[in-house]
Design an enzyme around this catalytic site. Structure first.
Site, PDB file in Angstrom:
ATOM      1  N   LYS A 161       6.059  18.970  -6.041  1.00 32.49           N
ATOM      2  CA  LYS A 161       4.949  19.219  -6.951  1.00 32.49           C
ATOM      3  C   LYS A 161       4.174  20.486  -6.584  1.00 32.49           C
ATOM      4  O   LYS A 161       3.532  21.086  -7.434  1.00 32.49           O
ATOM      5  CB  LYS A 161       4.034  18.004  -7.013  1.00 32.49           C
ATOM      6  CG  LYS A 161       4.780  16.829  -7.641  1.00 32.49           C
ATOM      7  CD  LYS A 161       3.922  15.660  -7.966  1.00 32.49           C
ATOM      8  CE  LYS A 161       4.698  14.600  -8.726  1.00 32.49           C
ATOM      9  NZ  LYS A 161       5.716  13.918  -7.892  1.00 32.49           N
TER      10      LYS A 161
HETATM   11  C1  LIG Z   1       6.603  13.081  -8.474  1.00 36.44           C
HETATM   12  C2  LIG Z   1       7.797  12.774  -7.698  1.00 36.44           C
HETATM   13  C3  LIG Z   1       8.959  12.290  -8.316  1.00 36.44           C
HETATM   14  C4  LIG Z   1       9.029  12.022  -9.801  1.00 36.44           C
HETATM   15  O1  LIG Z   1       8.958  13.224 -10.551  1.00 36.44           O
HETATM   16  P1  LIG Z   1       8.614  13.148 -12.113  1.00 36.44           P
HETATM   17  O2  LIG Z   1       8.433  14.566 -12.526  1.00 36.44           O
HETATM   18  O3  LIG Z   1       7.353  12.352 -12.222  1.00 36.44           O
HETATM   19  O4  LIG Z   1       9.757  12.487 -12.784  1.00 36.44           O
HETATM   20  C5  LIG Z   1      10.066  12.079  -7.523  1.00 36.44           C
HETATM   21  N1  LIG Z   1      10.036  12.285  -6.197  1.00 36.44           N
HETATM   22  C6  LIG Z   1       8.940  12.741  -5.564  1.00 36.44           C
HETATM   23  C7  LIG Z   1       8.975  12.955  -4.096  1.00 36.44           C
HETATM   24  C8  LIG Z   1       7.775  13.003  -6.296  1.00 36.44           C
HETATM   25  O5  LIG Z   1       6.700  13.468  -5.663  1.00 36.44           O
END
Ligand SMILES: *Cc1c(COP(=O)(O)O)cnc(C)c1O
Length: 481
Positions: A112
């Protein structure tokens, strides 16, 4: 480029307005009016370029004239210059057909950061340009929160209130949020689930009076700019592995459907994406949907991949918009019905169209742990539980005619040390810059899962609404909308 809502009733916005607004006023999500298109020659020309340059090429058509070229280039260089690996999103080969893309080299060790670090810089730039101040609110199951807080901390024009489900994030995730003691950062532990937190954030946005008074903004994965930033690394990986002359599959551990939707968007822009594999944990609403054509809510159960513990994938709405031929009224009716009944269906023909691109695979916690152990054995890579869902889904669902699949490593194993150690016998170590995390002071407020309690806390803990910069912002965002 102009942005329209998936529900068709909100005003069409410019890039900076869509960036600051997040959720559309009709409850929908913003999308570009049309997809920028990259020819094979243009894609080929990206080969060997630094990450920030590929980012500039991919992002420029979405931003248009809202940010001057020199500013955009500087912002991208600053954003990705602080990442912990020169390649920013390096690739590692796991076996003949499978590559791992490491997306954990940002400040909070999860993918993210790749979007949120950029969004923080873009907010800063655009708000300063407009002389405005915003209140960012968000819901997190763990990773978004720390990444958003890192992106907004100490920014003059921003207050951030982050809701997380009390006791349902890992300790590392919680500490990465609650140990940021900047005065513009407010952590709220809600007595409820992640979906409760997400519903409260949506409710606050849908309360127009509150929304205007606070000048609310979101950096959650519903924000278009997050998707935009994530499109970049799909281009980077695909070009490194032979695009446009070779089509690439991606396997994505999926929760809110933001990350995999960015891969879909890359495909719409001309990148040869041959297959998209949705990896789920036992919260498998998407897996069930892609197998049956029925989206049906179920209770959330906690797993060892908590960032995927969701009941409803908000960003699926963006894909649904295409499934329903970009008809906002149909999207609106479908999702209103979904809220009421807990289910909706697509037709067999619509499902068949989706299945040309999408496949899916679900893992239990036991299967995820077995994958962590097996990958350590066969490739020497220590995966976090989310990343392991990606690699296992790639192995299970890859089509025979696909030459290369990239599985996304969405978090560093040290974010989930207990599960990783239990699975592999190896305790992953935090990188040096986070080594004292367990000794740092925490600050957090516990609140009930109650809208008025949350609204009262937020209005009581942001700077007075009559600060001059606030006034400008409220009226100009309203005027724009
Ligand atoms: C947020 C997240 C996900 C899921 O991603 P999305 O975009 O919500 O589908 C998967 N793995 C990790 C480590 C995350 O932080």
């Amino acid at each position: 480029m102009r942005y329209l809502s998936t529900r068709g009733k909100a005003p069409v916005l410019s890039f900076d307005e869509a960036l600051l607004t997040g959720l559309a006023r009709d409850g929908g999500l913003y999308l570009p009016e049309s997809w920028p298109s990259f020819s094979p020659q243009e894609i080929r020309a990206l080969a060997g370029k630094p990450y920030a340059e590929v980012a500039y090429a991919v992002i420029k058509p979405f931003v248009g004239d809202c940010i001057a070229d020199a500013d955009l280039r500087r912002i991208l260089t600053e954003t990705y210059g602080v990442f912990g690996h020169r390649a920013v999103a390096p690739l590692k080969q796991l076996d003949e057909r499978t590559w791992l893309m490491e997306l954990f080299h940002g400040p909070t060790l999860a993918f993210k950061d790749y979007a949120l670090q950029l969004v923080g810089h873009l907010f800063d730039h655009v708000l300063r340009q407009r002389g405005e101040r915003v209140t960012v609110i968000g819901a997190t199951s763990g990773d978004t929160g720390s990444a958003a807080i890192e992106a907004c901390r100490d920014r003059d024009q921003v207050d951030i209130f982050m809701l997380h489900p009390k006791g349902r994030t890992s300790e590392v995730q919680r500490r990465q949020m609650t140990t940021i003691l900047s005065s513009n950062v407010h952590n709220i532990a809600v007595e409820g689930t992640f979906d409760d937190c997400q519903d409260q954030v949506k409710a606050m946005f849908n309360d127009i009076g509150f929304r205007d008074a606070m000048n609310l903004s979101a950096v959650n994965s519903i924000n278009w700019a997050r998707i935009m930033a994530q499109i970049v690394y799909y281009f980077v990986a695909a070009v490194a592995l032979g695009a446009p002359d070779r089509a690439i599959a991606f396997a994505v551990p999926t929760g809110n459907f933001g990350n995999i939707y960015a891969a879909y968007a890359a495909g719409r822009m001309g990148l040869p994406v041959s297959q998209l594999i949705v990896g789920s944990n036992s919260n498998d609403i998407l897996t069930r949907f892609f197998n049956s054509g029925t989206m049906e809510m179920a209770p959330v159960n906690p797993t060892i991949s908590p960032s995927m513990d969701i009941q409803v994938s908000s960003n699926f709405e963006r894909l649904l918009f295409d499934v329903l031929d970009r008809d906002g009224d149909k999207v609106s009716a479908t999702l209103t019905g979904f809220r009421e009944t807990g289910r909706f269906d697509v037709t067999a023909e619509q499902l068949q169209r989706l299945r040309r691109l999408f496949d899916c695979h679900r893992l239990s916690d036991e299967e995820t742990m077995a994958e962590i152990a097996a990958r350590l054995q066969t490739s020497g890579e220590l995966l976090d539980p989310h990343s392991a869902i990606g690699t296992a889904a790639a192995a299970a669902a890859l089509r025979d005619d696909v030459a290369v699949v990239v599985a996304l490593a969405c978090a560093h194993p040290a974010k989930f040390p207990d599960a990783v150690e239990k699975a592999s016998g190896v305790r992953p170590q935090l990188p040096a810059r986070l080594a004292d995390l367990y000794e740092r002071e925490e600050r957090c407020t516990v609140l009930p899962n109650d809208l008025s309690a949350l609204q009262g806390y937020i209005s009581g803990n942001r700077p007075p609404a009559d600060a001059p910069s606030s006034d400008t912002s409220a009226s100009s965002v309203r005027g724009a909308a």
